[in-house]
Scaffold this motif. Structure first.
Motif, PDB file in Angstrom:
ATOM      1  N   ARG A  82      -2.862   5.229  17.661  1.00 25.23           N
ATOM      2  CA  ARG A  82      -1.423   5.035  18.171  1.00 25.23           C
ATOM      3  C   ARG A  82      -0.712   3.690  18.159  1.00 25.23           C
ATOM      4  N   GLU A  83      -1.902   2.777  17.993  1.00 26.90           N
ATOM      5  CA  GLU A  83      -1.420   1.202  17.948  1.00 26.90           C
ATOM      6  C   GLU A  83      -2.588   0.601  17.092  1.00 26.90           C
ATOM      7  N   VAL A  84      -2.416  -0.552  16.577  1.00 26.74           N
ATOM      8  CA  VAL A  84      -3.405  -1.363  15.966  1.00 26.74           C
ATOM      9  C   VAL A  84      -3.966  -2.331  16.920  1.00 26.74           C
ATOM     10  N   PRO A  85      -5.184  -2.290  17.202  1.00 25.55           N
ATOM     11  CA  PRO A  85      -5.908  -3.239  18.148  1.00 25.55           C
ATOM     12  C   PRO A  85      -5.775  -4.807  17.890  1.00 25.55           C
ATOM     13  N   LEU A  89       0.830   0.021  10.901  1.00 23.90           N
ATOM     14  CA  LEU A  89      -0.092   1.280  11.518  1.00 23.90           C
ATOM     15  C   LEU A  89       0.272   2.494  10.311  1.00 23.90           C
ATOM     16  N   GLU A  90       1.260   2.593   9.899  1.00 26.92           N
ATOM     17  CA  GLU A  90       1.575   3.831   9.141  1.00 26.92           C
ATOM     18  C   GLU A  90       0.916   3.471   7.608  1.00 26.92           C
ATOM     19  N   ALA A 101      -1.905   1.790   7.202  1.00 30.30           N
ATOM     20  CA  ALA A 101      -3.317   2.044   7.489  1.00 30.30           C
ATOM     21  C   ALA A 101      -3.554   3.563   7.497  1.00 30.30           C
ATOM     22  N   LYS A 102      -2.684   4.347   8.085  1.00 28.94           N
ATOM     23  CA  LYS A 102      -3.054   5.610   8.158  1.00 28.94           C
ATOM     24  C   LYS A 102      -2.863   6.271   6.617  1.00 28.94           C
ATOM     25  N   LYS A 103      -1.913   5.668   5.862  1.00 27.47           N
ATOM     26  CA  LYS A 103      -2.016   6.100   4.494  1.00 27.47           C
ATOM     27  C   LYS A 103      -3.123   6.031   3.610  1.00 27.47           C
ATOM     28  N   ILE A 104      -3.639   4.733   3.843  1.00 29.67           N
ATOM     29  CA  ILE A 104      -4.864   4.174   3.213  1.00 29.67           C
ATOM     30  C   ILE A 104      -6.090   5.058   3.582  1.00 29.67           C
ATOM     31  N   ALA A 105      -6.110   5.233   4.804  1.00 28.12           N
ATOM     32  CA  ALA A 105      -7.186   6.023   5.453  1.00 28.12           C
ATOM     33  C   ALA A 105      -7.373   7.428   4.980  1.00 28.12           C
ATOM     34  N   GLN A 106      -6.009   7.920   4.928  1.00 28.61           N
ATOM     35  CA  GLN A 106      -5.843   9.460   4.459  1.00 28.61           C
ATOM     36  C   GLN A 106      -6.481   9.663   3.055  1.00 28.61           C
ATOM     37  N   GLU A 107      -5.764   8.697   2.158  1.00 28.89           N
ATOM     38  CA  GLU A 107      -6.218   8.664   0.810  1.00 28.89           C
ATOM     39  C   GLU A 107      -7.516   8.595   0.458  1.00 28.89           C
ATOM     40  N   MET A 108      -8.236   7.790   1.468  1.00 27.57           N
ATOM     41  CA  MET A 108      -9.762   7.648   0.962  1.00 27.57           C
ATOM     42  C   MET A 108     -10.469   8.974   1.525  1.00 27.57           C
ATOM     43  N   LEU A 109      -9.888   9.582   2.771  1.00 27.06           N
ATOM     44  CA  LEU A 109     -10.695  10.871   3.361  1.00 27.06           C
ATOM     45  C   LEU A 109     -10.407  12.180   2.245  1.00 27.06           C
ATOM     46  N   ASP A 110      -9.095  11.946   1.523  1.00 29.07           N
ATOM     47  CA  ASP A 110      -8.891  12.956   0.613  1.00 29.07           C
ATOM     48  C   ASP A 110      -9.989  13.171  -0.683  1.00 29.07           C
ATOM     49  N   HIS A 111     -10.557  12.010  -0.695  1.00 31.98           N
ATOM     50  CA  HIS A 111     -11.876  11.970  -1.721  1.00 31.98           C
ATOM     51  C   HIS A 111     -13.165  11.981  -1.136  1.00 31.98           C
ATOM     52  N   ARG A 112     -13.382  12.469  -0.001  1.00 32.71           N
ATOM     53  CA  ARG A 112     -14.643  12.205   0.851  1.00 32.71           C
ATOM     54  C   ARG A 112     -15.861  12.682  -0.434  1.00 32.71           C
ATOM     55  N   ASN A 113     -15.521  13.590  -0.682  1.00 32.60           N
ATOM     56  CA  ASN A 113     -16.606  14.275  -1.532  1.00 32.60           C
ATOM     57  C   ASN A 113     -17.310  13.471  -2.746  1.00 32.60           C
ATOM     58  N   ASP A 155      -1.766  -2.501   0.028  1.00 36.43           N
ATOM     59  CA  ASP A 155      -0.702  -3.376   0.432  1.00 36.43           C
ATOM     60  C   ASP A 155      -1.430  -4.371   1.634  1.00 36.43           C
ATOM     61  N   MET A 156      -0.720  -5.459   1.805  1.00 34.96           N
ATOM     62  CA  MET A 156      -1.303  -6.390   2.709  1.00 34.96           C
ATOM     63  C   MET A 156      -1.141  -6.068   4.141  1.00 34.96           C
ATOM     64  N   ASP A 157      -0.190  -5.340   4.524  1.00 32.78           N
ATOM     65  CA  ASP A 157       0.182  -5.106   6.089  1.00 32.78           C
ATOM     66  C   ASP A 157      -0.652  -4.000   6.545  1.00 32.78           C
ATOM     67  N   GLY A 158      -0.901  -2.917   5.410  1.00 30.85           N
ATOM     68  CA  GLY A 158      -1.623  -1.972   5.754  1.00 30.85           C
ATOM     69  C   GLY A 158      -3.045  -2.127   5.465  1.00 30.85           C
ATOM     70  N   LEU A 159      -3.273  -2.758   4.550  1.00 32.83           N
ATOM     71  CA  LEU A 159      -4.855  -3.355   4.792  1.00 32.83           C
ATOM     72  C   LEU A 159      -5.215  -4.245   6.059  1.00 32.83           C
ATOM     73  N   HIS A 160      -4.437  -4.953   6.488  1.00 29.66           N
ATOM     74  CA  HIS A 160      -4.597  -5.840   7.636  1.00 29.66           C
ATOM     75  C   HIS A 160      -4.702  -4.983   8.764  1.00 29.66           C
ATOM     76  N   SER A 161      -4.017  -3.963   8.920  1.00 29.05           N
ATOM     77  CA  SER A 161      -4.018  -2.946  10.069  1.00 29.05           C
ATOM     78  C   SER A 161      -5.374  -2.102   9.958  1.00 29.05           C
ATOM     79  N   ILE A 162      -5.794  -1.726   8.647  1.00 25.96           N
ATOM     80  CA  ILE A 162      -6.873  -0.869   8.654  1.00 25.96           C
ATOM     81  C   ILE A 162      -8.159  -1.839   8.928  1.00 25.96           C
TER      82      ILE A 162
END
Length: 153
Positions: free
Chosen positions: A114-117, A132-133, A135-147, A52-59
């Motif tokens: 704690r905030e988006v720079p 920010l939430e 972005a965190k969801k996108i990051a967690q999903e990516m990290l869940d598949h690190r291997n 989603d664009m708002d999460g993508l923009h923040s990440i």
């Protein structure tokens, strides 16, 4: 077979890749011997899902600011228009495992943020479009598949 296109990703069969992954797209050598390494950091399965664009923009803001704390010679990190990933360009650094580690550390920074720079009208061209939430969801999903990041197909 289709004619070879100038843009590397246009020659990639997006129906055959298996996201998430981190793929070296190519290396360009400059006249003075410097080398630029370009990576495809694919978060989402092409043509099946997108960020989603708002999460993508923040990440994007978070990764752009924080990856430089974990790796030298980062030229740029920017989103793909299809909203499925990012391109990372690094100069004179060809150690794939270190790139993966820097991405992992950067995504962990996103989870701790704690905030988006630069999320304001002075520093951002669309400051109202952040999550920010998201972005965190996108990051967690990516990290869940690190291997799996090294497996493209």
């Amino acid at each position: 077979m289709a004619k070879k296109m100038n843009v590397e990703s246009f020659n990639l069969d997006h129906t055959k890749v298996k996201a998430p992954y981190v793929r070296l797209v190519g290396v360009i050598e400059g006249a003075n011997g410097d080398k630029v390494y370009k990576y495809d950091i694919r978060f989402k399965q092409p043509n099946k899902e997108h960020m989603d664009m708002d999460g993508l923009h923040s990440i994007e803001h978070l990764m752009a600011e924080n990856i430089r704390n974990h790796m030298d010679n980062v030229l740029d990190i920017g989103p793909m228009g299809c909203q499925t990933g990012f391109y990372l360009s690094i100069m004179n650094h060809d150690l794939y495992e270190e790139v993966l580690e820097a991405i992992e550390h950067t995504l962990n920074d996103v989870l701790e943020a704690r905030e988006v720079p630069a999320c304001n009208e002075v520093q951002c061209g669309w400051a109202a479009n952040h999550s920010l939430e998201g972005a965190k969801k996108i990051a967690q999903e990516m990290l869940d598949h690190r291997n799996e990041w090294h497996q493209v197909f």
